[in-house]
Design a protein around this motif. Structure first.
Motif, short mmCIF file in Angstrom:
data_model
loop_
_atom_site.label_atom_id
_atom_site.label_comp_id
_atom_site.label_asym_id
_atom_site.label_seq_id
_atom_site.Cartn_x
_atom_site.Cartn_y
_atom_site.Cartn_z
N MET A 85 1.21 -1.03 -0.13
CA MET A 85 0.09 0.22 0.07
C MET A 85 0.61 1.38 0.05
N ASN A 86 1.85 1.15 1.04
CA ASN A 86 2.82 2.08 0.67
C ASN A 86 3.42 2.69 -0.66
N LYS A 87 4.07 1.63 -1.07
CA LYS A 87 4.02 1.62 -2.38
C LYS A 87 3.52 2.26 -3.51
N GLN A 88 2.38 1.79 -3.47
CA GLN A 88 1.49 2.64 -4.78
C GLN A 88 1.05 3.85 -4.18
N LEU A 89 0.90 4.14 -2.78
CA LEU A 89 0.44 5.56 -2.46
C LEU A 89 1.78 6.27 -3.07
N ASP A 90 3.16 5.61 -3.16
CA ASP A 90 4.80 6.65 -3.24
C ASP A 90 4.47 6.72 -4.94
N ARG A 91 4.33 5.39 -5.03
CA ARG A 91 3.98 6.24 -6.76
C ARG A 91 2.89 6.56 -7.92
N ILE A 92 2.16 7.27 -6.80
CA ILE A 92 1.24 8.38 -7.27
C ILE A 92 1.41 9.55 -7.15
N LEU A 93 2.32 9.70 -5.52
CA LEU A 93 2.99 10.72 -5.16
C LEU A 93 4.00 11.41 -6.60
N ILE A 94 4.55 10.39 -6.73
CA ILE A 94 5.35 10.63 -7.81
C ILE A 94 4.91 11.03 -9.52
N CYS A 95 4.13 10.03 -9.66
CA CYS A 95 3.11 10.89 -10.73
C CYS A 95 2.83 11.69 -10.42
N PHE A 96 2.12 11.98 -9.52
CA PHE A 96 1.76 13.85 -9.58
C PHE A 96 2.42 15.06 -9.36
N LEU A 97 3.27 14.13 -8.85
CA LEU A 97 4.81 15.45 -9.08
C LEU A 97 5.67 15.80 -9.89
N TRP A 98 5.27 14.72 -11.25
CA TRP A 98 5.93 14.77 -12.39
C TRP A 98 4.96 15.31 -13.34
N LEU A 99 3.87 15.44 -12.71
CA LEU A 99 2.74 15.98 -13.94
C LEU A 99 3.18 17.43 -13.42
N LEU A 100 3.80 17.83 -12.12
CA LEU A 100 3.50 19.07 -12.36
C LEU A 100 4.58 19.84 -12.54
N ALA A 101 5.85 19.16 -12.65
CA ALA A 101 6.97 19.68 -13.07
C ALA A 101 6.78 19.56 -14.43
N ALA A 102 6.31 18.84 -15.40
CA ALA A 102 6.12 18.91 -16.87
C ALA A 102 4.79 19.69 -17.47
N THR A 103 4.33 20.27 -16.63
CA THR A 103 3.34 21.58 -16.84
C THR A 103 3.46 23.05 -16.65
N LEU A 104 4.28 22.58 -15.64
CA LEU A 104 5.49 24.13 -15.36
C LEU A 104 6.49 23.93 -16.15
N GLY A 105 7.31 23.34 -16.67
CA GLY A 105 7.93 23.45 -17.33
C GLY A 105 7.59 23.53 -18.78
N ALA A 106 6.69 23.14 -19.55
CA ALA A 106 5.92 23.28 -20.49
C ALA A 106 5.27 24.68 -21.03
N SER A 107 5.22 25.05 -19.67
CA SER A 107 4.28 26.73 -19.65
C SER A 107 5.45 27.96 -19.39
N PHE A 108 6.60 26.97 -18.97
CA PHE A 108 7.49 27.92 -19.21
C PHE A 108 8.70 27.80 -20.42
N TRP A 109 8.63 26.48 -21.16
CA TRP A 109 8.97 27.12 -22.37
C TRP A 109 7.88 28.00 -23.59
N LEU A 110 7.26 27.46 -23.28
CA LEU A 110 5.51 28.17 -24.10
C LEU A 110 5.89 29.62 -24.11
N ASN A 111 6.32 29.97 -22.77
CA ASN A 111 5.26 31.38 -22.70
C ASN A 111 7.51 32.21 -22.98
N THR A 112 7.83 31.95 -22.17
CA THR A 112 9.37 31.93 -23.00
C THR A 112 9.81 32.71 -24.75
N PHE A 113 9.36 31.74 -25.37
CA PHE A 113 9.52 31.69 -26.87
C PHE A 113 8.49 31.95 -27.55
N PHE A 114 7.30 32.15 -27.17
CA PHE A 114 5.82 31.99 -28.33
C PHE A 114 5.13 33.30 -27.32
#
Length: 306
Positions: free
Chosen positions: A1-30
Motif C-alpha cells: 500500500m505504501n509503495k502504491q501511494l509513493d508511486r501516485i505521489l511521484i506521478c503527481f509530482l511529475w505531472l506538475l513539473a512537466a506542466t510548469l516546464g511546458a508553460s515556461f517553455w511556451l511562454n518564453t519562446f512564443f
C-alpha cells in the motif's frame, strides 16, 4: 500500500513539473500561457481563420505532451525495471563462485585397552558422534540355575505423537508437478535453497510463486521462504512476489500462515483444481509474465551457485 501511494505521489509530482516546464517553455519562446483561457481562444481563432502559426509552436507543444506521457508510462510500469534487476542478478550469479565446504581433518581416536568404556573420548571435537536416544539399561543378572526367576523386562521408549514418514519417491514429485502444470502454472526446475530442496517450484500470473515439499518438518520450508523473501526485497524495490508454501503429509504441526498443509496428493489436486492459474489477458500482461518468469529462472540459477 505504501509503495502504491509513493508511486501516485511521484506521478503527481511529475505531472506538475512537466506542466510548469511546458508553460515556461511556451511562454518564453512564443508568449503563450497555457493557463490562460484567452490565449487558447486566440489560438482557436487563428486556426479557424486559417492564419499561419509558427510550426515550432506545434512541434514544441507536441514534444511536451509526448515527453510527459512517456515518462508517466515508465513511472506507472514497475516491470520496466525488472529486466534491469535480472541483469544485475545475472551478473552476481556469474561472478559469485559456488561455496565449497571444507572437510575438517579428523584424527582417529586412540583407545587404551585398559580404559573403561565411560573414559573413552573422541580425539577432537569434530569427531564427536551424534547423540543417541537414551535407552534404559538392564543390569545382567548373576548366573542361576534353570529354576531361577525369569529375566527382567526391558523398558521400551514411548512412541512420539508425530513420526517422520519414509522418504517419498520421485513419482510423488512428478505427480505434484503434473497437478500444477495441468492447472495452468509454469513449473520451474528445483534447486537447493540452503540444505533444503523443494519438491516443486511453480509460478503464476500476479507474481505468484508456489514452493512445496512432501513429508517434512515445516522449519526447512519456512527458512527457504524467508531466504527468498530476503533476496526479493534486496533485488526488487517496487514489486512484491507472493510466495505460497505447502506441505503434503507434514511430519509435525504447521503453525505458519504462509504454509498450507494437505493430508495427501488427492487433496492437493482438488485444491489446485479449484484455484487454477489465470493466464495473461493481453500482450502487456504476457510481457510482464515473461519478464517475471525470466527473473525466477535467474534467481534459481543464482541460488544453485551459492
Amino acid at each position: 500500500m505504501n509503495k502504491q501511494l509513493d508511486r501516485i505521489l511521484i506521478c503527481f509530482l511529475w505531472l506538475l513539473a512537466a506542466t510548469l516546464g511546458a508553460s515556461f517553455w511556451l511562454n518564453t519562446f512564443f508568449g503563450f500561457n497555457i493557463f490562460s483561457a484567452q490565449h487558447w481562444q486566440y489560438l482557436a481563432y487563428l486556426q479557424a481563420a486559417q492564419t499561419p502559426v509558427r510550426p515550432a509552436f506545434y512541434i514544441s507543444l507536441c514534444l511536451c505532451i509526448i515527453i510527459t506521457l512517456v515518462v508517466l508510462y515508465l513511472l506507472l510500469r514497475p516491470h520496466g525495471a525488472l529486466r534491469r534487476r535480472i541483469r544485475i542478478l545475472r551478473a552476481r550469479a556469474t561472478t559469485t563462485p559456488p561455496a565449497q565446504t571444507a572437510t575438517p581433518d579428523i584424527a582417529p581416536a586412540t583407545v587404551n585397552p585398559t580404559q573403561a568404556p565411560s573414559d573413552l573420548r573422541p580425539a577432537s571435537p569434530a569427531a564427536q558422534r551424534p547423540m543417541r536416544p537414551a535407552l534404559s539399561t538392564v543390569s545382567p543378572a548373576p548366573i542361576q540355575s534353570p529354576a531361577a526367576s525369569p529375566m527382567p523386562s526391558i523398558q521400551t521408549p514411548a512412541t512420539p505423537q508425530y513420526t517422520i514418514p519414509t522418504q517419498t519417491s520421485d513419482t510423488d514429485f512428478a505427480e505434484i508437478r503434473d497437478i500444477f502444470s495441468s492447472a495452468g502454472y509454469t513449473v520451474k526446475n528445483t534447486s537447493n535453497i540452503g540444505n533444503f530442496k523443494p519438491a516443486l517450484l511453480a509460478i503464476g500470473t500476479g507474481e505468484i510463486l508456489w514452493i512445496g515439499a512432501v513429508g517434512i518438518q515445516p522449519q526447512p520450508l519456512i527458512n527457504a521462504i524467508d531466504s527468498l523473501n530476503t533476496m526479493f526485497s534486496d533485488v526488487l524495490e517496487d514489486i512484491e512476489i507472493n510466495i505460497k508454501g505447502f506441505i503434503v503429509a507434514p511430519a509435525s504441526p504447521v503453525d505458519n500462515p504462509a504454509i498450507q498443509t494437505f493430508t495427501d496428493i488427492p487433496q492437493l489436486r482438488q485444491y489446485i483444481d479449484e484455484n487454477k492459474n489465470t493466464p495473461p489477458t493481453d500482450k502487456y500482461a504476457q510481457e510482464n509474465f515473461d519478464a517475471y518468469s525470466e527473473f525466477i529462472d535467474t534467481v534459481i540459477t543464482y541460488i544453485g551457485q551459492t
